[in-house]
Design a protein around this motif. Sequence first.
Motif, PDB file in Angstrom:
ATOM      1  N   LEU A   1       6.568   6.643  -6.221  1.00 55.68           N
ATOM      2  CA  LEU A   1       5.148   7.009  -6.246  1.00 55.68           C
ATOM      3  C   LEU A   1       4.443   6.694  -4.930  1.00 55.68           C
ATOM      4  O   LEU A   1       3.287   7.039  -4.753  1.00 55.68           O
ATOM      5  CB  LEU A   1       4.433   6.259  -7.375  1.00 55.68           C
ATOM      6  N   GLY A   2       5.121   6.003  -4.033  1.00 58.30           N
ATOM      7  CA  GLY A   2       4.507   5.615  -2.766  1.00 58.30           C
ATOM      8  C   GLY A   2       4.668   6.682  -1.709  1.00 58.30           C
ATOM      9  O   GLY A   2       5.401   7.659  -1.867  1.00 58.30           O
ATOM     10  N   GLU A   3       3.992   6.474  -0.606  1.00 64.52           N
ATOM     11  CA  GLU A   3       4.047   7.443   0.480  1.00 64.52           C
ATOM     12  C   GLU A   3       5.316   7.301   1.316  1.00 64.52           C
ATOM     13  O   GLU A   3       5.837   8.275   1.851  1.00 64.52           O
ATOM     14  CB  GLU A   3       2.806   7.250   1.367  1.00 64.52           C
ATOM     15  N   ALA A   4       5.838   6.092   1.433  1.00 60.93           N
ATOM     16  CA  ALA A   4       7.035   5.843   2.253  1.00 60.93           C
ATOM     17  C   ALA A   4       8.306   6.199   1.488  1.00 60.93           C
ATOM     18  O   ALA A   4       8.414   5.937   0.285  1.00 60.93           O
ATOM     19  CB  ALA A   4       7.082   4.373   2.676  1.00 60.93           C
ATOM     20  N   ALA A   5       9.264   6.798   2.180  1.00 58.67           N
ATOM     21  CA  ALA A   5      10.581   7.073   1.589  1.00 58.67           C
ATOM     22  C   ALA A   5      11.334   5.748   1.465  1.00 58.67           C
ATOM     23  O   ALA A   5      11.160   4.842   2.287  1.00 58.67           O
ATOM     24  CB  ALA A   5      11.368   8.039   2.472  1.00 58.67           C
ATOM     25  N   TRP A   6      12.175   5.624   0.428  1.00 56.46           N
ATOM     26  CA  TRP A   6      12.970   4.410   0.239  1.00 56.46           C
ATOM     27  C   TRP A   6      14.299   4.562   0.960  1.00 56.46           C
ATOM     28  O   TRP A   6      14.998   5.563   0.790  1.00 56.46           O
ATOM     29  CB  TRP A   6      13.248   4.162  -1.229  1.00 56.46           C
ATOM     30  N   LEU A   7      14.666   3.537   1.707  1.00 57.37           N
ATOM     31  CA  LEU A   7      15.977   3.514   2.359  1.00 57.37           C
ATOM     32  C   LEU A   7      17.038   3.093   1.344  1.00 57.37           C
ATOM     33  O   LEU A   7      16.759   2.268   0.467  1.00 57.37           O
ATOM     34  CB  LEU A   7      15.971   2.518   3.528  1.00 57.37           C
ATOM     35  N   PRO A   8      18.254   3.632   1.465  1.00 59.22           N
ATOM     36  CA  PRO A   8      19.315   3.211   0.542  1.00 59.22           C
ATOM     37  C   PRO A   8      19.665   1.741   0.778  1.00 59.22           C
ATOM     38  O   PRO A   8      19.372   1.178   1.832  1.00 59.22           O
ATOM     39  CB  PRO A   8      20.487   4.129   0.889  1.00 59.22           C
ATOM     40  N   GLY A   9      20.309   1.146  -0.208  1.00 64.49           N
ATOM     41  CA  GLY A   9      20.633  -0.271  -0.162  1.00 64.49           C
ATOM     42  C   GLY A   9      21.806  -0.640   0.720  1.00 64.49           C
ATOM     43  O   GLY A   9      22.026  -1.817   0.983  1.00 64.49           O
ATOM     44  N   GLN A  10      22.572   0.333   1.164  1.00 64.46           N
ATOM     45  CA  GLN A  10      23.721   0.058   2.038  1.00 64.46           C
ATOM     46  C   GLN A  10      23.633   0.973   3.250  1.00 64.46           C
ATOM     47  O   GLN A  10      23.395   2.161   3.086  1.00 64.46           O
ATOM     48  CB  GLN A  10      25.039   0.313   1.298  1.00 64.46           C
ATOM     49  N   PRO A  11      23.795   0.510   4.463  1.00 63.98           N
ATOM     50  CA  PRO A  11      23.990  -0.898   4.790  1.00 63.98           C
ATOM     51  C   PRO A  11      22.685  -1.668   4.581  1.00 63.98           C
ATOM     52  O   PRO A  11      21.603  -1.104   4.708  1.00 63.98           O
ATOM     53  CB  PRO A  11      24.387  -0.876   6.268  1.00 63.98           C
ATOM     54  N   ILE A  12      22.800  -2.958   4.278  1.00 64.72           N
ATOM     55  CA  ILE A  12      21.607  -3.773   4.068  1.00 64.72           C
ATOM     56  C   ILE A  12      20.888  -3.935   5.397  1.00 64.72           C
ATOM     57  O   ILE A  12      21.479  -4.314   6.405  1.00 64.72           O
ATOM     58  CB  ILE A  12      21.973  -5.144   3.470  1.00 64.72           C
TER      59      ILE A  12
ATOM     60  N   LYS B   1       0.818  -1.217   0.000  1.00 60.25           N
ATOM     61  CA  LYS B   1       0.000   0.000   0.000  1.00 60.25           C
ATOM     62  C   LYS B   1       0.855   1.272   0.000  1.00 60.25           C
ATOM     63  O   LYS B   1       0.491   2.251  -0.645  1.00 60.25           O
ATOM     64  CB  LYS B   1      -0.922  -0.012   1.216  1.00 60.25           C
ATOM     65  N   PHE B   2       1.993   1.251   0.699  1.00 57.95           N
ATOM     66  CA  PHE B   2       2.763   2.477   0.872  1.00 57.95           C
ATOM     67  C   PHE B   2       4.062   2.517   0.079  1.00 57.95           C
ATOM     68  O   PHE B   2       4.825   3.471   0.197  1.00 57.95           O
ATOM     69  CB  PHE B   2       3.034   2.709   2.363  1.00 57.95           C
ATOM     70  N   LEU B   3       4.351   1.477  -0.707  1.00 59.26           N
ATOM     71  CA  LEU B   3       5.544   1.431  -1.554  1.00 59.26           C
ATOM     72  C   LEU B   3       5.108   1.276  -3.000  1.00 59.26           C
ATOM     73  O   LEU B   3       4.359   0.352  -3.324  1.00 59.26           O
ATOM     74  CB  LEU B   3       6.447   0.248  -1.174  1.00 59.26           C
ATOM     75  N   ASP B   4       5.574   2.187  -3.850  1.00 57.71           N
ATOM     76  CA  ASP B   4       5.244   2.100  -5.276  1.00 57.71           C
ATOM     77  C   ASP B   4       6.334   2.810  -6.066  1.00 57.71           C
ATOM     78  O   ASP B   4       7.027   3.684  -5.540  1.00 57.71           O
ATOM     79  CB  ASP B   4       3.881   2.742  -5.554  1.00 57.71           C
TER      80      ASP B   4
END
Length: 171
Positions: A88-99, A44-47
Amino acid sequence: QQFWKAIDEGRTPGLKTAGTGTTSGNCPALAVGNVSLTGSNPPKFLDAAFDRVEVRDATGRFVPVAKGGRITIRGDQAVTATIEIRNLGEAAWLPGQPIQAGSVSLVVSGSQTRSIALPRPVNCHDIIMLESVPLASPGLDRPATIVLFLNAENRSPFGERFSITLAPQAP
């Protein structure tokens, strides 16, 4: 009543959801339709949307490729792309590092599947440009379909799936 009270007090009311102010690591584990997120239903919050995909063609130039498109490449060389992706989603994306849980990566799925970690956070409606994304290794001798999508580590894949057919140039 709270809305009109805020207006009367000179404040500007706004709309918030359970995803407001969250990240790909801590947004509620809900899918579209307010059901539990299973990893096979859309979060719902990731797009995400692919705004632009350019692939190095047989002449060595980067050319735009449409979703579901086909491009002629040199099979004896590695195939790379420049990809522009919008949150396009409401949540911010975290960077891939650190995993960590929720770290976002671009997944390139084809004869080999690889993940490319996002180098920085991406807020709602922001765009990230990824350059020199490897799509195929040298030695491609027949057409191959590549599918691009995003994945939040230990959460769910999300966003549109963008497919491209790489067609090696005849010798």
